[in-house]
Motif scaffolding. Structure first.
Motif, short mmCIF file in Angstrom:
data_model
loop_
_atom_site.label_atom_id
_atom_site.label_comp_id
_atom_site.label_asym_id
_atom_site.label_seq_id
_atom_site.Cartn_x
_atom_site.Cartn_y
_atom_site.Cartn_z
N GLN A 67 5.56 11.13 41.81
CA GLN A 67 5.92 12.23 42.21
C GLN A 67 6.72 13.39 42.84
O GLN A 67 7.00 12.76 43.76
CB GLN A 67 4.41 12.30 43.50
CG GLN A 67 4.43 13.39 44.45
CD GLN A 67 3.23 12.72 45.58
OE1 GLN A 67 3.45 12.08 46.44
NE2 GLN A 67 2.39 14.37 46.01
N LEU A 77 1.55 9.67 35.72
CA LEU A 77 2.53 7.89 35.30
C LEU A 77 3.42 7.03 34.36
O LEU A 77 3.06 8.36 33.17
CB LEU A 77 0.32 7.68 34.51
CG LEU A 77 0.52 6.28 33.93
CD1 LEU A 77 -0.09 5.42 35.44
CD2 LEU A 77 -0.75 6.24 33.33
N GLY A 119 5.65 20.16 43.17
CA GLY A 119 5.04 20.76 42.15
C GLY A 119 4.89 20.72 40.70
O GLY A 119 4.57 21.10 39.85
N LEU A 120 4.78 19.25 40.80
CA LEU A 120 4.53 18.74 39.63
C LEU A 120 3.72 17.65 39.38
O LEU A 120 2.83 16.54 38.57
CB LEU A 120 5.18 17.72 39.06
CG LEU A 120 7.18 18.38 37.84
CD1 LEU A 120 8.20 17.92 37.73
CD2 LEU A 120 6.50 20.09 37.27
N GLY A 121 3.07 17.21 40.86
CA GLY A 121 2.19 15.99 41.04
C GLY A 121 2.39 14.82 40.75
O GLY A 121 3.16 14.63 40.97
N LEU A 122 1.40 13.67 40.49
CA LEU A 122 1.53 12.31 40.12
C LEU A 122 1.31 12.68 38.40
O LEU A 122 0.71 13.13 37.65
CB LEU A 122 0.61 11.62 40.70
CG LEU A 122 0.78 11.46 42.32
CD1 LEU A 122 0.70 12.85 42.84
CD2 LEU A 122 -0.52 9.70 42.63
N LEU A 152 4.54 6.08 43.81
CA LEU A 152 3.58 5.58 44.07
C LEU A 152 2.76 4.73 43.52
O LEU A 152 3.10 4.43 42.51
CB LEU A 152 2.76 6.81 44.71
CG LEU A 152 2.98 7.73 45.41
CD1 LEU A 152 2.17 8.88 45.14
CD2 LEU A 152 2.72 7.45 46.71
N PHE A 210 -3.64 3.42 46.56
CA PHE A 210 -2.38 3.93 47.23
C PHE A 210 -1.96 2.85 48.02
O PHE A 210 -2.27 2.92 48.41
CB PHE A 210 -2.74 5.44 46.76
CG PHE A 210 -2.91 5.99 45.74
CD1 PHE A 210 -3.58 6.41 45.26
CD2 PHE A 210 -1.70 6.63 44.74
CE1 PHE A 210 -3.93 7.26 43.63
CE2 PHE A 210 -2.05 7.44 43.55
CZ PHE A 210 -3.09 7.38 43.13
N GLY A 211 -0.69 2.54 47.87
CA GLY A 211 0.02 2.20 48.55
C GLY A 211 0.80 3.67 49.37
O GLY A 211 0.89 5.12 48.76
N PRO A 212 2.14 3.28 50.59
CA PRO A 212 2.82 4.69 51.24
C PRO A 212 3.50 5.12 50.43
O PRO A 212 3.85 6.16 51.15
CB PRO A 212 3.21 3.84 52.27
CG PRO A 212 3.07 2.59 51.82
CD PRO A 212 2.24 2.59 51.12
N TYR A 243 2.98 6.02 39.33
CA TYR A 243 3.47 7.10 39.42
C TYR A 243 4.36 7.27 40.15
O TYR A 243 4.86 6.73 41.31
CB TYR A 243 2.49 7.64 40.38
CG TYR A 243 0.45 7.29 39.59
CD1 TYR A 243 -0.53 6.16 40.07
CD2 TYR A 243 0.95 8.29 38.96
CE1 TYR A 243 -1.22 6.42 39.54
CE2 TYR A 243 -1.39 8.24 38.38
CZ TYR A 243 -1.67 7.31 39.04
OH TYR A 243 -2.90 6.80 38.69
#
Lengths: 113, 115
Positions: free
Chosen positions: A37, A45, A40-43, A90, A104-106, A35
């Motif tokens: 990030q 894919l 304002g747009l979120g995640l 991410l 999820f990873g960091p 993903y």
């Protein structure tokens, strides 16, 4: 304990460079996801993979490619980095059962100059 | 296409006060529903999820969420907020009977906790 690791927390690259982001999971999960990030747009894919050497496009695959040569490792490749690819990336994974939790990873914060 | 709406970009709550974060989804059938939290500089952590059954779902860290089919909502609640709850919260949906377990995320709600 579940673990998804990403090779870098912060990365600075120049426009036109080829960039590799690596993700490794130690849970023997079949599915892996990338993903991006943005505020304002979120995640959103980019790509996902449900098996070794298999991949599917997500919502925003343009400018990206992926590689999954081993089950535990999923790489995101920016063939020619551009400034609009500056973002947080991410990685996530989950088992191949319907709607299992994604882990999820960091994240890798990429800056393209 | 499925979509998720989190109408509040930012919310500020006093420590000890109650919290409700809103999530509405658009989908042809009841999807799988998730809430994730992202602390500063961290990846996402699952708070809770709804697949079927009891519409009130309990999660970690004292959070709960209620699925309301008639309102296409899955709001997250906590009775008493702690300063450590300050983070960004994401609602997500996933299709049932899909070949792949992809998720669609909302744009997130940033929670600020005031003393």
């Amino acid at each position: 304990d579940v673990k998804v690791t990403q090779s870098s927390r912060y990365l600075v690259k120049r426009t036109g460079e080829k960039v590799f982001l690596e993700c490794v999971q130690d849970m023997d999960h079949e599915n892996m996801f990338w993903y991006r990030q943005d505020p304002g747009l979120g995640l959103r894919l980019i790509y996902f993979s449900y098996d070794v050497k298999m991949k599917e496009k997500g919502d925003i695959p343009e400018g990206y490619s992926v590689s999954r040569e081993k089950k535990e490792r999923f790489s995101l490749i920016l063939e020619s980095a551009s400034t609009n690819q500056t973002s947080m990336y991410l990685c996530a994974s989950n088992p191949d059962r319907e709607q299992e939790t994604q882990y999820f990873g960091p994240g890798t914060r990429l800056l393209v100059l | 296409a499925q979509s998720v709406t989190q109408p509040d970009i930012h919310i500020t709550v006093s420590e000890g006060a109650s919290l409700e974060l809103r999530c509405n989804y658009s989908y042809g059938a009841t999807p799988y529903l998730f809430w994730y939290v992202q602390s500063p500089g961290q990846g996402l952590q699952l708070l809770l999820k709804y697949f079927s059954g009891d519409t009130l779902v309990q999660g970690i860290k004292g959070f709960e969420a209620e699925f309301k089919r008639s309102q296409s909502s899955f709001n997250l609640r906590k009775p008493s907020v702690h300063w450590s709850d300050a983070a960004e919260y994401f609602c997500a949906v996933g299709p049932i009977n899909s070949g792949y377990s992809t998720l669609t995320f909302g744009k997130g709600t940033m929670l600020l906790v005031s003393p």
